[in-house]
Design a protein around this motif. Structure first.
Motif, PDB file in Angstrom:
ATOM      1  N   MET A  18     102.186  44.447 -11.127  1.00 52.53           N
ATOM      2  CA  MET A  18     101.461  43.679 -12.135  1.00 52.53           C
ATOM      3  C   MET A  18     100.391  42.860 -11.414  1.00 52.53           C
ATOM      4  O   MET A  18     100.715  42.108 -10.487  1.00 52.53           O
ATOM      5  N   VAL A  19      99.147  43.021 -11.839  1.00 53.83           N
ATOM      6  CA  VAL A  19      98.060  42.229 -11.271  1.00 53.83           C
ATOM      7  C   VAL A  19      97.394  41.436 -12.387  1.00 53.83           C
ATOM      8  O   VAL A  19      97.330  41.886 -13.531  1.00 53.83           O
ATOM      9  N   ASP A  20      96.910  40.255 -12.042  1.00 54.86           N
ATOM     10  CA  ASP A  20      96.234  39.399 -13.006  1.00 54.86           C
ATOM     11  C   ASP A  20      94.744  39.709 -12.958  1.00 54.86           C
ATOM     12  O   ASP A  20      94.005  39.128 -12.168  1.00 54.86           O
ATOM     13  N   ALA A  21      94.336  40.693 -13.776  1.00 57.16           N
ATOM     14  CA  ALA A  21      92.937  41.123 -13.769  1.00 57.16           C
ATOM     15  C   ALA A  21      92.604  41.735 -15.126  1.00 57.16           C
ATOM     16  O   ALA A  21      93.505  42.145 -15.863  1.00 57.16           O
ATOM     17  N   ASP A  22      91.324  41.808 -15.417  1.00 59.85           N
ATOM     18  CA  ASP A  22      90.860  42.409 -16.662  1.00 59.85           C
ATOM     19  C   ASP A  22      91.104  43.926 -16.622  1.00 59.85           C
ATOM     20  O   ASP A  22      90.627  44.606 -15.716  1.00 59.85           O
ATOM     21  N   ILE A  26      89.448  46.736 -14.135  1.00 63.19           N
ATOM     22  CA  ILE A  26      90.274  47.485 -13.165  1.00 63.19           C
ATOM     23  C   ILE A  26      90.122  48.991 -13.402  1.00 63.19           C
ATOM     24  O   ILE A  26      90.024  49.773 -12.447  1.00 63.19           O
ATOM     25  N   ASN A  27      90.080  49.401 -14.669  1.00 58.19           N
ATOM     26  CA  ASN A  27      89.825  50.815 -14.973  1.00 58.19           C
ATOM     27  C   ASN A  27      88.477  51.249 -14.421  1.00 58.19           C
ATOM     28  O   ASN A  27      88.355  52.321 -13.836  1.00 58.19           O
ATOM     29  N   ARG A  28      87.466  50.417 -14.619  1.00 57.45           N
ATOM     30  CA  ARG A  28      86.108  50.711 -14.131  1.00 57.45           C
ATOM     31  C   ARG A  28      86.109  50.834 -12.601  1.00 57.45           C
ATOM     32  O   ARG A  28      85.490  51.734 -12.035  1.00 57.45           O
ATOM     33  N   LEU A  29      86.809  49.925 -11.939  1.00 54.95           N
ATOM     34  CA  LEU A  29      86.909  49.921 -10.479  1.00 54.95           C
ATOM     35  C   LEU A  29      87.453  51.253  -9.963  1.00 54.95           C
ATOM     36  O   LEU A  29      86.835  51.910  -9.128  1.00 54.95           O
ATOM     37  N   PHE A  30      88.625  51.655 -10.480  1.00 56.83           N
ATOM     38  CA  PHE A  30      89.252  52.866  -9.940  1.00 56.83           C
ATOM     39  C   PHE A  30      88.558  54.142 -10.411  1.00 56.83           C
ATOM     40  O   PHE A  30      88.511  55.121  -9.664  1.00 56.83           O
ATOM     41  N   THR A  31      87.967  54.128 -11.602  1.00 53.93           N
ATOM     42  CA  THR A  31      87.185  55.277 -12.059  1.00 53.93           C
ATOM     43  C   THR A  31      86.002  55.488 -11.118  1.00 53.93           C
ATOM     44  O   THR A  31      85.715  56.616 -10.701  1.00 53.93           O
ATOM     45  N   ASN A  32      85.337  54.393 -10.759  1.00 55.01           N
ATOM     46  CA  ASN A  32      84.180  54.484  -9.870  1.00 55.01           C
ATOM     47  C   ASN A  32      84.586  54.982  -8.481  1.00 55.01           C
ATOM     48  O   ASN A  32      83.929  55.861  -7.913  1.00 55.01           O
ATOM     49  N   LEU A  33      85.670  54.434  -7.932  1.00 52.98           N
ATOM     50  CA  LEU A  33      86.117  54.872  -6.604  1.00 52.98           C
ATOM     51  C   LEU A  33      86.501  56.352  -6.613  1.00 52.98           C
ATOM     52  O   LEU A  33      86.204  57.086  -5.665  1.00 52.98           O
ATOM     53  N   LEU A  34      87.148  56.789  -7.687  1.00 53.66           N
ATOM     54  CA  LEU A  34      87.558  58.189  -7.804  1.00 53.66           C
ATOM     55  C   LEU A  34      86.336  59.110  -7.940  1.00 53.66           C
ATOM     56  O   LEU A  34      86.251  60.132  -7.262  1.00 53.66           O
ATOM     57  N   ASN A 101      82.645  43.194  -6.753  1.00 52.03           N
ATOM     58  CA  ASN A 101      82.656  42.056  -7.662  1.00 52.03           C
ATOM     59  C   ASN A 101      83.961  42.005  -8.471  1.00 52.03           C
ATOM     60  O   ASN A 101      84.581  40.948  -8.598  1.00 52.03           O
ATOM     61  N   ILE A 102      84.375  43.137  -9.012  1.00 47.63           N
ATOM     62  CA  ILE A 102      85.617  43.211  -9.800  1.00 47.63           C
ATOM     63  C   ILE A 102      86.807  42.794  -8.947  1.00 47.63           C
ATOM     64  O   ILE A 102      87.651  42.002  -9.370  1.00 47.63           O
ATOM     65  N   VAL A 103      86.872  43.324  -7.728  1.00 50.93           N
ATOM     66  CA  VAL A 103      87.990  43.014  -6.826  1.00 50.93           C
ATOM     67  C   VAL A 103      87.997  41.523  -6.481  1.00 50.93           C
ATOM     68  O   VAL A 103      89.048  40.878  -6.498  1.00 50.93           O
ATOM     69  N   GLU A 104      86.830  40.975  -6.192  1.00 53.13           N
ATOM     70  CA  GLU A 104      86.759  39.554  -5.833  1.00 53.13           C
ATOM     71  C   GLU A 104      87.089  38.655  -7.017  1.00 53.13           C
ATOM     72  O   GLU A 104      87.708  37.608  -6.844  1.00 53.13           O
ATOM     73  N   GLN A 105      86.716  39.074  -8.234  1.00 55.24           N
ATOM     74  CA  GLN A 105      87.083  38.318  -9.443  1.00 55.24           C
ATOM     75  C   GLN A 105      88.601  38.249  -9.596  1.00 55.24           C
ATOM     76  O   GLN A 105      89.136  37.288 -10.131  1.00 55.24           O
ATOM     77  N   ALA A 106      89.281  39.286  -9.122  1.00 54.37           N
ATOM     78  CA  ALA A 106      90.745  39.338  -9.207  1.00 54.37           C
ATOM     79  C   ALA A 106      91.389  38.753  -7.942  1.00 54.37           C
ATOM     80  O   ALA A 106      92.569  38.971  -7.688  1.00 54.37           O
ATOM     81  N   SER A 107      90.606  38.023  -7.149  1.00 54.59           N
ATOM     82  CA  SER A 107      91.077  37.399  -5.891  1.00 54.59           C
ATOM     83  C   SER A 107      91.574  38.416  -4.877  1.00 54.59           C
ATOM     84  O   SER A 107      92.514  38.153  -4.126  1.00 54.59           O
ATOM     85  N   VAL A 128      99.677  40.400  -6.424  1.00 52.02           N
ATOM     86  CA  VAL A 128     100.652  40.849  -7.406  1.00 52.02           C
ATOM     87  C   VAL A 128     101.249  39.630  -8.109  1.00 52.02           C
ATOM     88  O   VAL A 128     101.524  38.623  -7.471  1.00 52.02           O
ATOM     89  N   VAL A 129     101.431  39.747  -9.406  1.00 56.96           N
ATOM     90  CA  VAL A 129     102.008  38.680 -10.218  1.00 56.96           C
ATOM     91  C   VAL A 129     103.515  38.901 -10.354  1.00 56.96           C
ATOM     92  O   VAL A 129     103.951  40.030 -10.566  1.00 56.96           O
ATOM     93  N   GLY A 130     104.268  37.812 -10.266  1.00 58.22           N
ATOM     94  CA  GLY A 130     105.695  37.890 -10.559  1.00 58.22           C
ATOM     95  C   GLY A 130     106.584  38.200  -9.437  1.00 58.22           C
ATOM     96  O   GLY A 130     106.550  38.770  -8.488  1.00 58.22           O
TER      97      GLY A 130
END
Length: 130
Positions: A18-22, A26-34, A101-107, A128-130
């Motif tokens: 579980m990560v605390d992110a939008d 996060i979908n955009r991040l991994f779609t782009n990397l893929l 930017n997305i990764v840094e927004q999620a710390s 990771v949360v929790g």
């Protein structure tokens, strides 16, 4: 450019992270990397892209996206996360800058290792949360 064949391997963990992110970001991040990983594979080479996750201590996860593409040339490496920089004939060059930017927004952190002619691995470390 299209590749006739690209195999994508996802190494599934039993444990959910579980990560605390939008979610959309996060979908955009991994779609782009893929997409980048697939596009990095030269014409005529059978593509292999692997995605895996591993714990980094108790409070972080590292997601790896590895391709067997052309690798990132040495002179390009320092600019890879700079907005408007691209090695492609089409595109805005905003993909990896946006990912950072997305990764840094999620710390989190993002970085890569590359071997020209052999391939590249992008690493995304997220809290990771929790």
């Amino acid at each position: 450019m299209s590749n006739p064949e690209c195999h994508i391997y996802f190494e599934r963990n039993e444990k959910p992270y579980m990560v605390d992110a939008d979610k959309t970001q996060i979908n955009r991040l991994f779609t782009n990397l893929l997409q980048n990983a697939i596009q990095a594979i030269p014409e005529g080479r059978e593509g292999h892209v692997a995605i895996s996750m591993q714990d980094e201590g108790e409070h972080e996860v590292v997601v790896k996206v590895t391709d067997n593409g052309s690798g990132i040339p040495l002179e390009v490496q320092p600019k890879i996360f700079v907005p408007n920089f691209t090695t492609k004939s089409s595109g805005t060059g905003l993909g990896l800058a946006m990912c950072k930017n997305i990764v840094e927004q999620a710390s989190g952190e993002i970085w890569f290792t590359t071997s020209p002619g052999i391939g590249t691995t992008f690493y995304v470390k997220l809290p990771v949360v929790g």
